[in-house]
Structure formats: structure tokens, C-alpha cells
Design a protein around this motif. Structure first.
Motif, mmCIF file in Angstrom:
data_model
loop_
_atom_site.group_PDB
_atom_site.id
_atom_site.type_symbol
_atom_site.label_atom_id
_atom_site.label_comp_id
_atom_site.label_asym_id
_atom_site.label_seq_id
_atom_site.Cartn_x
_atom_site.Cartn_y
_atom_site.Cartn_z
ATOM 1 N N ILE A 62 0.891 -1.151 -0.082
ATOM 2 C CA ILE A 62 0.153 0.030 0.019
ATOM 3 C C ILE A 62 0.844 1.109 0.128
ATOM 4 C CG2 ILE A 62 -1.734 1.229 1.180
ATOM 5 C CD1 ILE A 62 -2.705 -1.414 2.420
ATOM 6 N N GLY A 63 0.685 1.954 -1.138
ATOM 7 C CA GLY A 63 1.477 3.336 -0.995
ATOM 8 C C GLY A 63 2.302 3.278 -2.107
ATOM 9 N N THR A 64 2.751 4.431 -2.999
ATOM 10 C CA THR A 64 3.671 4.585 -4.163
ATOM 11 C C THR A 64 4.112 5.793 -3.883
ATOM 12 O OG1 THR A 64 1.607 5.250 -5.357
ATOM 13 C CG2 THR A 64 2.147 3.022 -5.659
ATOM 14 N N GLY A 65 4.954 5.871 -3.007
ATOM 15 C CA GLY A 65 5.731 7.051 -2.831
ATOM 16 C C GLY A 65 7.084 6.504 -3.278
ATOM 17 N N SER A 66 8.414 7.244 -2.764
ATOM 18 C CA SER A 66 9.444 7.041 -3.190
ATOM 19 C C SER A 66 10.016 5.380 -2.550
ATOM 20 C CB SER A 66 10.537 8.044 -2.653
ATOM 21 O OG SER A 66 11.895 7.769 -2.730
ATOM 22 N N SER A 67 9.596 5.025 -1.438
ATOM 23 C CA SER A 67 9.966 3.828 -0.712
ATOM 24 C C SER A 67 9.533 2.806 -1.755
ATOM 25 C CB SER A 67 9.796 3.784 0.576
ATOM 26 O OG SER A 67 10.264 4.882 1.258
ATOM 27 N N SER A 68 8.244 2.827 -1.879
ATOM 28 C CA SER A 68 7.326 1.959 -2.666
ATOM 29 C C SER A 68 8.068 1.770 -4.039
ATOM 30 C CB SER A 68 6.063 2.255 -2.814
ATOM 31 O OG SER A 68 5.242 1.086 -3.066
ATOM 32 N N GLN A 89 -2.431 1.802 -5.168
ATOM 33 C CA GLN A 89 -2.058 3.136 -5.262
ATOM 34 C C GLN A 89 -3.009 4.090 -5.022
ATOM 35 O OE1 GLN A 89 0.114 4.662 -9.251
ATOM 36 N NE2 GLN A 89 -2.218 5.258 -9.354
ATOM 37 N N ARG A 90 -2.716 5.160 -4.176
ATOM 38 C CA ARG A 90 -3.864 6.225 -3.886
ATOM 39 C C ARG A 90 -3.447 7.117 -4.873
ATOM 40 N NH1 ARG A 90 -4.698 8.417 2.029
ATOM 41 N NH2 ARG A 90 -2.816 9.651 1.798
ATOM 42 N N THR A 91 -2.082 7.908 -4.883
ATOM 43 C CA THR A 91 -1.794 8.787 -6.032
ATOM 44 C C THR A 91 -0.415 8.265 -6.641
ATOM 45 O OG1 THR A 91 -2.418 10.355 -4.056
ATOM 46 C CG2 THR A 91 -1.341 11.259 -6.017
ATOM 47 N N PRO A 92 -0.573 8.637 -7.959
ATOM 48 C CA PRO A 92 0.579 8.167 -8.649
ATOM 49 C C PRO A 92 1.706 8.943 -8.544
ATOM 50 C CG PRO A 92 -1.087 9.120 -10.075
ATOM 51 C CD PRO A 92 -1.671 9.017 -8.734
ATOM 52 N N GLY A 111 5.638 18.599 -7.365
ATOM 53 C CA GLY A 111 4.692 19.130 -6.253
ATOM 54 C C GLY A 111 4.835 18.216 -5.059
ATOM 55 N N LYS A 112 4.688 16.947 -5.340
ATOM 56 C CA LYS A 112 4.798 15.868 -4.382
ATOM 57 C C LYS A 112 6.452 15.683 -4.742
ATOM 58 C CE LYS A 112 0.481 13.327 -4.192
ATOM 59 N NZ LYS A 112 0.372 13.129 -2.780
ATOM 60 N N ARG A 113 7.040 15.014 -3.729
ATOM 61 C CA ARG A 113 8.537 14.467 -3.881
ATOM 62 C C ARG A 113 8.623 13.826 -4.933
ATOM 63 N NH1 ARG A 113 13.062 12.079 -3.620
ATOM 64 N NH2 ARG A 113 14.382 12.176 -1.722
ATOM 65 N N LEU A 114 9.331 14.380 -5.975
ATOM 66 C CA LEU A 114 9.958 13.462 -7.139
ATOM 67 C C LEU A 114 10.545 12.322 -6.767
ATOM 68 C CD1 LEU A 114 9.795 13.808 -10.332
ATOM 69 C CD2 LEU A 114 11.939 14.955 -10.193
ATOM 70 N N LEU A 159 3.405 -2.244 4.221
ATOM 71 C CA LEU A 159 2.826 -0.728 4.250
ATOM 72 C C LEU A 159 4.006 0.195 3.917
ATOM 73 C CD1 LEU A 159 1.101 -0.766 7.758
ATOM 74 C CD2 LEU A 159 -0.117 -1.061 5.509
ATOM 75 N N ALA A 160 3.722 1.001 2.884
ATOM 76 C CA ALA A 160 4.915 1.962 2.341
ATOM 77 C C ALA A 160 4.121 3.390 2.166
ATOM 78 C CB ALA A 160 5.155 1.606 0.930
ATOM 79 N N THR A 161 3.287 3.514 3.389
ATOM 80 C CA THR A 161 2.464 4.934 3.567
ATOM 81 C C THR A 161 3.073 6.038 4.230
ATOM 82 O OG1 THR A 161 1.623 3.715 5.582
ATOM 83 C CG2 THR A 161 0.517 3.332 3.549
ATOM 84 N N GLY A 162 4.389 6.162 4.116
ATOM 85 C CA GLY A 162 4.904 7.432 4.413
ATOM 86 C C GLY A 162 5.078 7.670 5.803
ATOM 87 N N PHE A 163 5.284 8.893 6.102
ATOM 88 C CA PHE A 163 5.766 9.608 7.380
ATOM 89 C C PHE A 163 4.910 10.539 8.050
ATOM 90 C CE2 PHE A 163 9.396 7.509 5.396
ATOM 91 C CZ PHE A 163 9.842 6.856 6.305
ATOM 92 N N SER A 210 0.732 17.291 -0.617
ATOM 93 C CA SER A 210 1.762 16.479 -0.357
ATOM 94 C C SER A 210 2.377 16.404 1.207
ATOM 95 C CB SER A 210 3.049 17.290 -1.044
ATOM 96 O OG SER A 210 3.414 18.244 -0.458
ATOM 97 N N TRP A 211 3.242 15.698 1.396
ATOM 98 C CA TRP A 211 3.642 15.868 2.806
ATOM 99 C C TRP A 211 4.364 16.985 3.212
ATOM 100 C CZ3 TRP A 211 8.895 15.274 2.904
ATOM 101 C CH2 TRP A 211 9.697 14.524 1.930
ATOM 102 N N TYR A 212 4.718 17.698 2.114
ATOM 103 C CA TYR A 212 5.539 19.115 2.574
ATOM 104 C C TYR A 212 4.460 19.912 3.096
ATOM 105 C CZ TYR A 212 8.694 17.685 -1.318
ATOM 106 O OH TYR A 212 9.712 17.213 -2.064
#
Ligand code: NA7
Length: 535
Positions: free
Chosen positions: A184-190, A208-211, A326-329, A375-379, A490-492
Motif C-alpha cells: 500500500i502506497g506508491t511514494g519513493s520507498s515503494s 495506489q492512492r496517488t501516482p 509538487g509531491k516529492r519527485l 505498508l509503504a505509507t510514508g511518514f 503533499s507531505w510538504y
């Protein structure tokens, strides 16, 4: 300062033995100050200790994602790849700790539970799972991405299969062979781990929630010619970090897409796609600020996704529609290509949300039977490590409460009501929107200089003034308001966690930040209030 203190009464307590904590300890060595580092884990390394998932690596080239404070260290150390993997980065940090004899001042498996400013004594009372410390200064080197975001999904607690998290991956090898695995999750870690684990598993279900936009790393063995060249002029090369908006060396960001010939732009973007990783975003000065120019770069990446991913529907689901950067590249090794594998399945949570997690399945558009859930759901980014424990300042105010409507800090270094407390790469500094290594060194050097200045000038207590902090965060937001970051979730800006205040936290622009920092310092730490009383 008193040098004959016991270890429970050091001059300085540093929380966290990651990249920031170990350099802070080194920097304070031989200053006459007694220092102790408190580390929750049984190993140093911070981010690079916890995030051990397959495929974890830095996404800024190692020749600049490394310390620069010691010429011999940077000459002696040889990175094996352009972007080094987590085990090698951890080995490097351990090498640094041994080389500079830092381990003896680090207390492992010691978690800080509370830090309370004792107003009567102007000292910090720091309670851990083992001891109570009292120190003059308390420095939080707890990282920007260290408190995981656990998703609130019905049934998660009842899952009986193997539950893993990218941010807390086991040390021993995890055998995923022939397993049905969900992530679950498609950020940098995933994006880093998916290509690795897909090779091994029976089926991989990607929820994937957001590509995300991702640029190929084109990683490979270290080019010895490049390494020799950089090492022959390391100091000069490092200076380039301070010229680029995101602190990445070797990327020119003066040209504007809006003023360039479109064929030339496409050629340059192709070159950036092939060679520059994160530099793809910083390669043109108007991509972060002009929505139309940003769209040129975004469309370029979307076309690449269409070219790489064979199934048009999957390609479309993988294509972000928001502003690039806008989200972490992300930077990847074969991420989009992985979706051409027959054992990899993309589930778009916008059209098929997860209804619940069962004992051995995930219910979305259909039931997915799984052995393993990752879980790759970030921080809880930038503030989580500071708000998840009780940091108590003047008049009993808790930092978590002070930041309820959004974190405010002066320069990302100090917070009003919290005297003699420093944060390394705190909110309001370039931190996550920069190359973390030089940004960490910049803060550590500044804090050490500031403490030295206080000693020389007989100042006992330093505290950010409320007005300086307010003005600073107004500037952070004013700059962000001129960019595409402000209008992207974003998480920013806290958007990844529902309960979190929506406030933009990083300072955009390394050169401007550096100028401001120097200005503050040369004006006798303008914006900070000092107290000379000696308790
Ligand atoms: P990120 O970049 O925050 O990615 C987390 C991902 O998890 C992202 O795709 C999120 O979607 C997704 N997410 C979060 N909560 C949920 C829930 N409840 N349901 C479904 N999906 C969810 O964290 P990473 O660890 O990948 O990367 C962090 C940094 O680590 C990275 O920048 C590097 O510096 C290293 P969202 O986008 O919020 O819709």
C-alpha cells in the motif's frame, strides 16, 4: 562551562544518532563541552538504519550525498555505485563513527520520552526509558522522515499474515519467494522496492492512492573517471551545492522553458531524463514556479510512462495529473517497466478503495488473497519526531500544542518558548527540499558556532523571538506561494495525514536560505533573544 560533569549532566544532549546526530557529536568534540547522544535503536544511522527495504538507496549521487567536513574522509571513502544502496550508506556512517571515535558518547537503546525546560535552572530535564539527564542544551537530530504514518484502514489490526513496513524492515532477509504480496502506497520507498520484490514474489498487488512522477536513476557502478575528477576538486565541487535551489551540484537552473525553443527544451529534458535523476526537476528555473512550464516537463514524463508501460490503461493510472515536483519527485530503477510483468497488478484506490483488510486478504474492487502486506505509507513528515514525545518549554507549553495550527520555527533551528533547544533541519529550513547532507552540515556548523559565540559572549540562554519566527514562517509561505508546491497536496504541507495541520514547512531555495542564515549570524544572531543570567 563546567567540564567535570557526570554523563547524566552533560552540557549538551543530542537526540538521535543518524547523519545529523553523529556529525553534531563530532563537531562538539574538543570544544570543552560534554556531550551525549541518545539513540532509540541499538545501531546508529537513523533513516539508513530503519529503512532497510530491498532497493533502498539514496537518490542524490553519493559523491555529494556524503559528508564534506573532512577532506581525508572524502578522499579515502570510495562509493561503489553512483547512487549507493542502504547497506553501503550504513557502512559509511559506521565507518565515520569509528574513524572519529564517536561511539563512546552514544547511548544506544535509549529513547527520549520527555524533554522539559526547567525555568528555574535554565536547564533541560530529559527523561528516557533508562535515565534522567539534565543538560544546558538539547539538540534534536531526529530527522524529517522518521515517524511512520500508519494508515487507518479497517481490519488492519486483524491481519494475520506477514505484516511489513518499508520504514521498519527486518534486519534478516525476508523471503518473499512464491508469496502473494500486497503493497500500500506508491511514494519513493515503494517505487524503489517494487522492482526488487516483483522479481521474487508470486503476485504483487500495488494499491495506489496517488501516482507519482519518477525519473530513471540510470544507476550503475561508480564511474572511476568521474570520481577521480570530483576528488581532484572536491571543495570546488561541494560549493556547487550552495548555488542550486535544491542544493544539488552540477545542475544549472538558469534557463527558462518559457523562453526556450521547444525542440531544444525537449532535447534537454531527454538529457535530464537520462542523466540527472532529481535534477530533472531543477534543470529549468521556471519548472517549480510557472504552471505552464511545469506542464511541459510533466507531459514529457507522462509520455515516457506511456512509452514504457505496455497496457494503456495501466499507463494512464500510473500517470500523475498534478504539477511535477509538487509531491516529492522519485528516482527509480525500472519502476514503470515492472508493471509490464504479468505478476504485478495495479489497483487504483480512487476507483476501487480498500473496503477492509481481512485476516488474509484485502477487499477492494475484488478480494485479493495475500500472504504478506507491506505498508509503504510514508511518514508524519518534518514534525512527527518532535511532536510524538513531550517536549515542554516555558510555562509548561508542549511543542505539539504550540504547533497544533502548523509548525513554526525560526530558520528551522529554534522555536520560541523553547530556550536552548535546537533542531537540525527543522521545519522552515530547506531540509527535505534540498540535498540533506550539506543542509545537515550547514545546521550542525551553525549550531556549534552559535554555542561557541554564546560562551565567548557570556550568554546563558538563547531563544527565538516570536516575531522573528512569525516573520520567518511568513517568508517560507510567501516563497512557497510563488511556486507549484503550494497548490499540490503533499507531505510538504501535511496533506498526507488527515489530522495534521495543513501548513507548508520547507524553505524553498538553498542559496537564499544560506544568505539569510549568514545575515542573521553576522548581525549577532538577529531574531534570537539572549539571557546572560547564570543560574
Ligand atoms: P511517501 O512519499 O509519503 O509515500 C507514501 C505513499 O503512501 C503515498 O503514495 C501515499 O499516497 C500513500 N498512502 C498514505 N496513506 C495511505 C492510505 N491510508 N491508503 C493508501 N495509500 C496511502 O513516503 P515514502 O516512504 O515512499 O517516501 C518518503 C521519503 O523517504 C522519500 O521522499 C525519500 O526521501 C525517502 P498519497 O500520495 O498521500 O495519496
Amino acid at each position: 562551562m563546567n567540564q567535570s560533569k557526570t554523563s547524566l549532566n552533560p552540557d549538551v544532549v543530542i537526540v538521535g544518532a543518524g547523519v545529523a546526530g553523529i556529525y553534531m557529536l563530532h563537531k562538539l568534540k574538543n570544544t570543552g563541552l560534554t556531550t551525549v547522544v541518545l539513540e532509540k535503536s541499538d545501531e546508529l544511522g537513523g533513516t539508513w538504519n530503519w529503512n532497510r527495504y530491498p532497493g533502498a538507496r539514496c537518490d542524490i549521487p553519493s559523491l555529494e550525498y556524503s559528508y564534506q567536513f573532512d577532506e581525508e574522509l572524502q578522499q579515502d571513502w570510495n562509493w561503489s555505485e553512483k547512487y549507493s544502496a542502504q547497506p553501503e550508506i550504513l557502512e559509511y556512517l559506521n565507518h565515520v563513527a569509528d574513524r572519529f571515535d564517536l561511539r563512546k558518547d552514544i547511548s544506544f537503546e535509549e529513547e527520549v520520552l520527555e524533554a522539559k525546560f526547567n525555568e528555574e535552572l535554565s536547564l533541560w530535564d530529559i527523561k528516557t526509558n533508562k535515565e534522567v539527564y539534565q543538560s544546558k542544551f538539547c539538540i534534536f537530530a531526529t530527522g524529517c522522515l522518521s515517524v511512520p504514518n500508519k494508515p487507518d484502514i479497517e481490519g488492519l489490526e486483524e491481519f494475520e499474515g506477514q505484516l511489513l513496513s518499508t520504514s521498519y524492515w527486518p534486519r534478516e532477509k525476508v523471503d518473499l519467494a512464491d508469496k502473494n504480496v500486497a503493497i500500500i502506497g506508491t511514494g519513493s520507498s515503494s517505487i524503489q522496492t517494487i522492482p526488487e520484490i516483483a522479481k521474487e514474489v508470486k503476485n504483487l498487488y500495488v494499491f495506489q492512492r496517488t501516482p507519482n512522477y519518477s525519473i530513471p536513476s540510470n544507476n550503475g557502478p561508480m564511474d572511476k573517471g568521474v570520481e577521480a575528477d570530483i576528488k581532484s576538486r572536491y571543495a570546488e565541487f561541494r560549493k556547487e551545492n550552495w548555488k542550486n535551489g535544491f542544493g544539488i551540484a552540477g545542475i544549472s537552473d538558469e534557463a527558462l522553458i518559457a523562453e526556450s525553443d521547444i525542440d531544444e527544451v525537449n532535447n534537454q529534458l531527454e538529457d535530464n531524463w537520462k542523466n540527472n535523476g532529481l535534477g530533472f526537476f531543477g534543470g529549468y528555473a521556471d519548472v517549480p514556479i510557472d504552471a505552464n512550464s511545469n506542464e511541459v516537463a510533466a507531459a514529457f514524463v507522462r509520455n515516457k510512462i506511456k512509452e514504457i508501460v505496455k497496457d494503456p490503461k495501466t499507463a494512464d493510472k500510473l500517470s500523475p495529473k498534478y504539477h511535477i515536483g509538487g509531491k516529492r519527485l522519485c528516482v527509480d530503477t525500472g519502476y514503470f517497466e515492472t508493471f509490464n510483468r504479468e505478476n504485478v497488478h495495479l489497483i487504483d484506490l480512487h476507483s476501487s478503495p480498500i473496503n477492509r483488510i481481512g485476516k488474509s486478504n484485502i477487499e477492494a474492487d475484488q478480494e485479493y488473497d495475500i500472504d504478506t502486506l507491506i505498508l509503504a505509507t510514508g511518514f508524519d513528515a518534518m514534525t512527527g519526531a518532535l511532536t510524538s514525545l513531550d517536549i515542554v518549554g516555558r510555562n509548561g507549553i508542549i511543542l505539539r500544542d504550540q504547533w497544533k495550527q502548523g509548525a513554526k520555527s525560526y530558520l528551522g533551528l529554534g522555536v520560541s518558548n523553547f530556550p536552548n533547544l535546537f533542531t537540525i533541519t527543522g521545519p522552515g529550513s530547506p531540509s527535505v527540499l534540498s540535498n540533506m547532507m550539506p543542509s545537515i552540515e550547514q545546521h550542525v556548523n551553525w549550531i556549534a558556532d552559535c554555542i561557541g559565540w554564546m560562551i565567548d559572549n557570556n550568554k546563558n540562554v538563547i531563544e527565538s523571538s516570536l516575531s522573528a519566527e512569525e516573520e520567518w514562517m511568513d517568508l517560507v509561505n510567501e516563497i512557497a506561494g510563488m511556486t507549484i508546491f503550494k497548490s499540490t497536496e503533499s507531505w510538504y504541507n501535511g496533506s498526507n495525514i488527515d489530522s495534521k495541520a495543513k501548513a507548508f514547512l520547507p524553505f524553498i531555495g538553498v542559496p537564499v536560505y544560506t544568505e539569510k542564515l549568514e545575515e542573521v549570524t553576522s548581525n549577532n544572531y538577529q531574531g534570537f533573544i539572549f539571557d546572560t543570567s547564570n543560574n
